[in-house]
Design a protein around this motif. Structure first.
Motif, PDB file in Angstrom:
ATOM      1  N   ARG A   1       0.794  -1.151  -0.218  1.00 19.56           N
ATOM      2  CA  ARG A   1      -0.034   0.153  -0.110  1.00 19.56           C
ATOM      3  C   ARG A   1       0.768   1.124  -0.069  1.00 19.56           C
ATOM      4  NH1 ARG A   1      -5.308  -1.044   2.379  1.00 19.56           N
ATOM      5  NH2 ARG A   1      -5.971   0.587   1.458  1.00 19.56           N
ATOM      6  N   VAL A   2       2.068   1.164  -0.075  1.00 15.27           N
ATOM      7  CA  VAL A   2       3.093   2.260  -0.033  1.00 15.27           C
ATOM      8  C   VAL A   2       2.716   3.370  -1.006  1.00 15.27           C
ATOM      9  CG1 VAL A   2       5.415   3.103  -0.081  1.00 15.27           C
ATOM     10  CG2 VAL A   2       5.133   1.158   1.119  1.00 15.27           C
TER      11      VAL A   2
ATOM     12  N   ALA B   1       0.704   8.778  -2.109  1.00 17.34           N
ATOM     13  CA  ALA B   1      -0.231   9.667  -2.732  1.00 17.34           C
ATOM     14  C   ALA B   1      -0.959  10.597  -1.803  1.00 17.34           C
ATOM     15  CB  ALA B   1      -1.058   8.869  -3.813  1.00 17.34           C
ATOM     16  N   ARG B   2      -1.580   9.678  -0.853  1.00 15.44           N
ATOM     17  CA  ARG B   2      -2.478  10.555   0.171  1.00 15.44           C
ATOM     18  C   ARG B   2      -1.721  11.822   0.919  1.00 15.44           C
ATOM     19  NH1 ARG B   2      -7.149   8.360   1.808  1.00 15.44           N
ATOM     20  NH2 ARG B   2      -7.423  10.584   2.746  1.00 15.44           N
TER      21      ARG B   2
ATOM     22  N   PRO C   1      -1.073  19.360   3.069  1.00 23.17           N
ATOM     23  CA  PRO C   1      -0.315  20.766   3.001  1.00 23.17           C
ATOM     24  C   PRO C   1       1.080  20.859   3.811  1.00 23.17           C
ATOM     25  CG  PRO C   1      -2.343  21.100   4.187  1.00 23.17           C
ATOM     26  CD  PRO C   1      -2.204  19.784   3.511  1.00 23.17           C
ATOM     27  N   GLU C   2       1.679  21.200   3.469  1.00 25.64           N
ATOM     28  CA  GLU C   2       3.171  21.470   4.055  1.00 25.64           C
ATOM     29  C   GLU C   2       3.899  20.245   4.707  1.00 25.64           C
ATOM     30  OE1 GLU C   2       3.490  25.564   6.514  1.00 25.64           O
ATOM     31  OE2 GLU C   2       1.636  24.698   6.950  1.00 25.64           O
ATOM     32  N   THR C   3       3.639  19.202   3.995  1.00 22.03           N
ATOM     33  CA  THR C   3       4.047  17.960   4.351  1.00 22.03           C
ATOM     34  C   THR C   3       4.710  17.399   3.076  1.00 22.03           C
ATOM     35  OG1 THR C   3       2.222  17.429   5.732  1.00 22.03           O
ATOM     36  CG2 THR C   3       3.407  15.577   5.047  1.00 22.03           C
ATOM     37  N   GLU C   4       6.149  16.834   3.425  1.00 25.73           N
ATOM     38  CA  GLU C   4       7.161  16.383   2.273  1.00 25.73           C
ATOM     39  C   GLU C   4       7.519  14.966   2.674  1.00 25.73           C
ATOM     40  OE1 GLU C   4      10.388  19.048   1.583  1.00 25.73           O
ATOM     41  OE2 GLU C   4       8.944  20.925   1.759  1.00 25.73           O
TER      42      GLU C   4
ATOM     43  N   LEU D   1      -0.369  14.410  11.663  1.00 24.59           N
ATOM     44  CA  LEU D   1       0.109  13.142  11.922  1.00 24.59           C
ATOM     45  C   LEU D   1      -0.979  12.231  12.272  1.00 24.59           C
ATOM     46  CD1 LEU D   1       2.979  11.740  11.819  1.00 24.59           C
ATOM     47  CD2 LEU D   1       3.270  12.265  14.009  1.00 24.59           C
ATOM     48  N   ALA D   2      -1.668  12.798  13.033  1.00 23.19           N
ATOM     49  CA  ALA D   2      -2.873  11.571  13.516  1.00 23.19           C
ATOM     50  C   ALA D   2      -3.650  11.229  12.239  1.00 23.19           C
ATOM     51  CB  ALA D   2      -3.922  12.360  14.501  1.00 23.19           C
ATOM     52  N   THR D   3      -3.843  12.178  11.273  1.00 25.68           N
ATOM     53  CA  THR D   3      -4.614  11.821  10.245  1.00 25.68           C
ATOM     54  C   THR D   3      -3.920  10.843   9.462  1.00 25.68           C
ATOM     55  OG1 THR D   3      -5.454  14.130   9.912  1.00 25.68           O
ATOM     56  CG2 THR D   3      -5.428  12.833   7.918  1.00 25.68           C
TER      57      THR D   3
END
Length: 95
Positions: free
Chosen positions: A23-24, A29-30, A35-38, A63-65
């Motif tokens: 599932r990587v 993709a998700r 936003p503001e996540t790399e 991070l919880a999401t």
């Protein structure tokens, strides 16, 4: 009417996300839509990410999401740095 104040601090955190190998790509993709996540590295189901935001709460919520995404086994914060935006690029302030 007073102008809204801009945030004083900027938070930068790194985290490791463990995903099911099958599932990587879906997890990447998700995460890429956030936003503001790399994404900085992917290897054997482990994904190293950097998150930025105006507060620890904003980053923690994101991070919880991520931890609740299908295919994610765990999402753990590794490091957090907090920058004071008022003095960030001020040459008169020692880091």
């Amino acid at each position: 009417m007073a102008e809204p104040s801009r945030p004083r601090f900027h938070h930068i955190s790194s985290a490791v996300v463990s995903a099911l190998p099958a599932r990587v790509d879906e997890v990447l993709a998700r995460i890429g839509e956030m936003p503001e996540t790399e994404v900085h590295r992917v290897e054997n189901g482990k994904i190293v990410i950097v998150l930025e935001g105006a507060s620890t709460g904003v980053i923690g919520d994101r991070l919880a999401t991520i931890s609740l995404l299908d295919g994610v086994l765990s999402a753990n914060m590794v490091f957090e740095q907090i920058e004071d935006l008022e003095t960030l690029d001020d040459p008169g302030v020692d880091p």
